[in-house]
Design an enzyme around this catalytic site. Structure first.
Site, PDB file in Angstrom:
ATOM      1  N   LYS A 100       0.835  -1.208   0.000  1.00  0.00           N
ATOM      2  CA  LYS A 100       0.000   0.000   0.000  1.00  0.00           C
ATOM      3  C   LYS A 100       0.870   1.258   0.000  1.00  0.00           C
ATOM      4  CE  LYS A 100      -2.764   0.464   3.720  1.00  0.00           C
ATOM      5  NZ  LYS A 100      -2.757   1.829   4.271  1.00  0.00           N
ATOM      6  N   ARG A 112       2.761   5.980  -3.318  1.00  0.00           N
ATOM      7  CA  ARG A 112       3.892   6.796  -3.762  1.00  0.00           C
ATOM      8  C   ARG A 112       4.134   6.647  -5.259  1.00  0.00           C
ATOM      9  NH1 ARG A 112       3.985   5.577   1.489  1.00  0.00           N
ATOM     10  NH2 ARG A 112       5.166   6.845   2.966  1.00  0.00           N
ATOM     11  N   GLY A 161      -5.328   7.568   5.517  1.00  0.00           N
ATOM     12  CA  GLY A 161      -4.414   8.521   6.132  1.00  0.00           C
ATOM     13  C   GLY A 161      -3.208   8.795   5.245  1.00  0.00           C
ATOM     14  N   ARG A 217      -8.891  11.772  12.639  1.00  0.00           N
ATOM     15  CA  ARG A 217      -7.436  11.590  12.783  1.00  0.00           C
ATOM     16  C   ARG A 217      -6.685  12.924  12.736  1.00  0.00           C
ATOM     17  NH1 ARG A 217      -5.569   6.646   9.198  1.00  0.00           N
ATOM     18  NH2 ARG A 217      -3.740   6.907  10.529  1.00  0.00           N
ATOM     19  N   GLN A 251       4.398   8.793   7.323  1.00  0.00           N
ATOM     20  CA  GLN A 251       3.522   9.689   6.562  1.00  0.00           C
ATOM     21  C   GLN A 251       3.951  11.139   6.743  1.00  0.00           C
ATOM     22  OE1 GLN A 251      -0.321   8.599   8.119  1.00  0.00           O
ATOM     23  NE2 GLN A 251      -0.513   6.845   6.746  1.00  0.00           N
ATOM     24  N   ASP A 273       1.642  -1.067  12.750  1.00  0.00           N
ATOM     25  CA  ASP A 273       0.540  -1.634  11.958  1.00  0.00           C
ATOM     26  C   ASP A 273       0.218  -3.080  12.333  1.00  0.00           C
ATOM     27  OD1 ASP A 273       0.201   0.662  10.506  1.00  0.00           O
ATOM     28  OD2 ASP A 273       1.353  -0.011   8.778  1.00  0.00           O
ATOM     29  N   LYS A 289      -4.734   5.617  14.647  1.00  0.00           N
ATOM     30  CA  LYS A 289      -4.796   4.935  13.349  1.00  0.00           C
ATOM     31  C   LYS A 289      -6.242   4.983  12.829  1.00  0.00           C
ATOM     32  CE  LYS A 289      -0.452   3.827  13.146  1.00  0.00           C
ATOM     33  NZ  LYS A 289       0.414   4.177  12.035  1.00  0.00           N
ATOM     34  N   ARG A 336      -6.688   1.687  17.808  1.00  0.00           N
ATOM     35  CA  ARG A 336      -6.287   0.271  17.823  1.00  0.00           C
ATOM     36  C   ARG A 336      -5.762  -0.164  19.190  1.00  0.00           C
ATOM     37  NH1 ARG A 336      -3.240   0.256  11.976  1.00  0.00           N
ATOM     38  NH2 ARG A 336      -5.138   0.279  10.729  1.00  0.00           N
TER      39      ARG A 336
HETATM   40  C1  S3P Z   1       2.273   4.549   6.072  1.00  0.00           C
HETATM   41  C2  S3P Z   1       2.798   4.834   7.293  1.00  0.00           C
HETATM   42  C3  S3P Z   1       2.284   4.294   8.544  1.00  0.00           C
HETATM   43  C4  S3P Z   1       1.227   3.225   8.359  1.00  0.00           C
HETATM   44  C5  S3P Z   1       0.322   3.494   7.219  1.00  0.00           C
HETATM   45  C6  S3P Z   1       1.095   3.676   5.931  1.00  0.00           C
HETATM   46  C7  S3P Z   1       2.901   5.123   4.873  1.00  0.00           C
HETATM   47  O1  S3P Z   1       1.778   5.345   9.320  1.00  0.00           O
HETATM   48  O2  S3P Z   1       0.478   3.056   9.545  1.00  0.00           O
HETATM   49  O3  S3P Z   1      -0.606   2.432   7.063  1.00  0.00           O
HETATM   50  O4  S3P Z   1       2.611   4.654   3.764  1.00  0.00           O
HETATM   51  O5  S3P Z   1       3.698   6.055   5.028  1.00  0.00           O
HETATM   52  P1  S3P Z   1       2.746   6.320  10.139  1.00  0.00           P
HETATM   53  O6  S3P Z   1       2.761   7.620   9.426  1.00  0.00           O
HETATM   54  O7  S3P Z   1       2.113   6.403  11.473  1.00  0.00           O
HETATM   55  O8  S3P Z   1       4.128   5.746  10.163  1.00  0.00           O
END
Ligand code: S3P
Length: 426
Positions: free
Chosen positions: A22, A27, A93, A121, A169, A312, A339, A343
């Site tokens: 994902k 990206r 997110g 969020r 993220q 995760d 999240k 969670r």
């Molecule tokens: C992700 C980063 C993670 C993860 C999310 C995908 C990403 O979150 O939980 O499902 O693709 O950058 P964080 O920003 O909390 O690391």
């Protein structure tokens, strides 16, 4: 809201491919849309989160089409353009936060919305650094929850920013904004998080440097435009984690998950399971990595958040803990609360529903396991708009005595064929 009934499986055998990673999928779409001309993406995740990103990049001027199982993206030669439409990030997110980084460097105002989960969020974590770079980000309340209005600016100011929470993220939003900054943007993280953005920037010809700094990392990026690529997306290790735990806690199972991204920040769950006594291993065949897992007797262990930087895999590891003998503890798990659902509360609720003893102390979660999944209760569980909670509950039901999962359709955010794949192993 749909209810999915999962029945216990007598035995589990076989190999499967999980959806394309994902993180890499989002990206690949964004970088292809930012490039001028045609990029190809093989193995793109077909989950709804990635579809949301796909729809939004078309609203910003990229052309995206399916061709022979691949996805072809044509980035506009003059760059992405402002969209008058409201951009719907749905449950994702990663979509909203990475997009904030992209839109920060695009002149004009955009509105971003999401579903009930995303609307809870916090976006202050991306708003604060992006405002330091010269964008404006307006959200609801102090935590700036969506709907968001973002007003971009070009060029942005380059910043040197220490990310307060471990978040790929947030790091990525700043790096994407850094492509439109006047000078070198530096992002510092205290805990090393997944590197998909840095790695894919480098492959796209963007000047990006990354160096370890104690337990953390320093990443710098120069402004620039990514080049077109053929992206090949490996399988998502966070999805493989569900099958790893399923095999480990089921009394008659041997499973293999093929072709995974096995970068070190993503596979911390494998070491945790091995520490619990699970017969789980990553197997390399040249550049491709698979995961094999079989029925095991698990014992409790202590897990610290930095071992699994984006936490995760904690919901599914808490199912493993509920099947293990002894008291497991998951330490410093505050990030679990922000999240797709809370969670921290969800993992506790799931362990209790299974019949394990479980409790919390501050940000630590304790689970006293039942010694085997065969002692799990048949349970009903509300997944609260969270795909990973759906899959964690389904694994517990399949290895234990069955489960009824409310809101199971949310699984489509990341893994639309999850229940079909689960059935094919039985
Ligand atoms: C992700 C980063 C993670 C993860 C999310 C995908 C990403 O979150 O939980 O499902 O693709 O950058 P964080 O920003 O909390 O690391």
């Amino acid at each position: 809201m749909s209810v999915e009934r999962v029945e216990p499986a007598a035995h589990l055998r076989g190999s499967l491919r999980v959806p394309g990673d994902k993180s890499i999928s989002h990206r690949a779409l964004l970088l292809s849309a930012l490039a001028s001309g045609k990029s190809v993406i093989s193995g793109l995740s077909r989950g709804m989160d990635v579809s949301a990103t796909r729809t939004i990049v078309t609203q910003l001027g990229a052309l995206v089409r399916d061709e022979d199982g691949d996805v072809v993206v044509s980035g506009p030669s003059n760059g992405l353009v402002r969209s008058p439409r409201v951009l719907d990030c749905e449950n994702s997110g990663t979509t909203i936060r990475l997009l904030c980084g992209v839109l920060a460097g695009l002149e004009g105002r955009h509105e971003l919305i999401g579903d009930a989960s995303l609307s809870r969020r916090p976006m202050d974590r991306v708003a604060i650094p992006l405002e330091q770079m010269g964008a404006r980000v307006i959200g609801v309340g102090e935590r700036r929850t969506p709907p968001l209005t973002i007003e971009g600016h070009r060029p942005l100011d380059a910043v040197d920013y220490l990310v307060p929470q471990p978040s790929a993220q947030v790091k990525s939003a700043i790096l994407f904004a850094g492509l439109s900054a006047a000078g070198t943007t530096t992002v510092r993280e205290r805990v090393r998080t997944r590197t998909a953005t840095e790695d894919m920037f480098a492959v796209s010809g963007v000047t990006v440097r990354s160096a370890n700094d104690g337990a953390g990392r320093i990443v710098t990026v120069q402004p620039g435009r990514p080049q077109c690529r053929h992206w090949r997306v490996p399988g998502d290790p966070s999805q493989a984690a569900f099958f790893a735990v399923l095999a480990a806690i089921h009394r008659d199972a041997a499973l293999e998950v093929l072709s995974l991204d096995a970068s070190v920040e993503r596979v911390g769950f494998v070491s945790v399971l091995q520490r619990m006594g699970a017969r789980v291993e990553l197997v390399e065949h040249g550049t491709i990595t698979s995961l094999r897992a079989e029925s095991s007797m698990l014992h409790a262990c202590e897990v610290h958040a930095h071992e699994i930087p984006s936490v995760d895999e904690v919901p599914i590891l808490s199912v493993a803990a509920a099947a293990a003998s002894g008291i497991s503890v998951f330490r410093e798990m505050s990030e679990l609360r922000v999240k797709e659902s809370d969670r921290f509360e969800g993992s506790l609720r799931l362990a209790l529903a299974l019949g394990a003893r479980a409790w919390t102390e501050g940000d630590d979660l304790f689970i006293e396991g039942l010694g085997t999944a065969e002692r799990f209760s048949d349970f009903t569980f509300d997944a609260t708009l969270d795909h990973r909670m759906v899959m964690a509950a389904a694994v517990a039901g399949c290895a234990g005595r069955g489960a009824s999962i409310l809101g199971a359709e949310t699984v489509a955010s990341s893994y639309p064929t999850f229940f079909r794949d689960l059935a094919l192993l039985q």
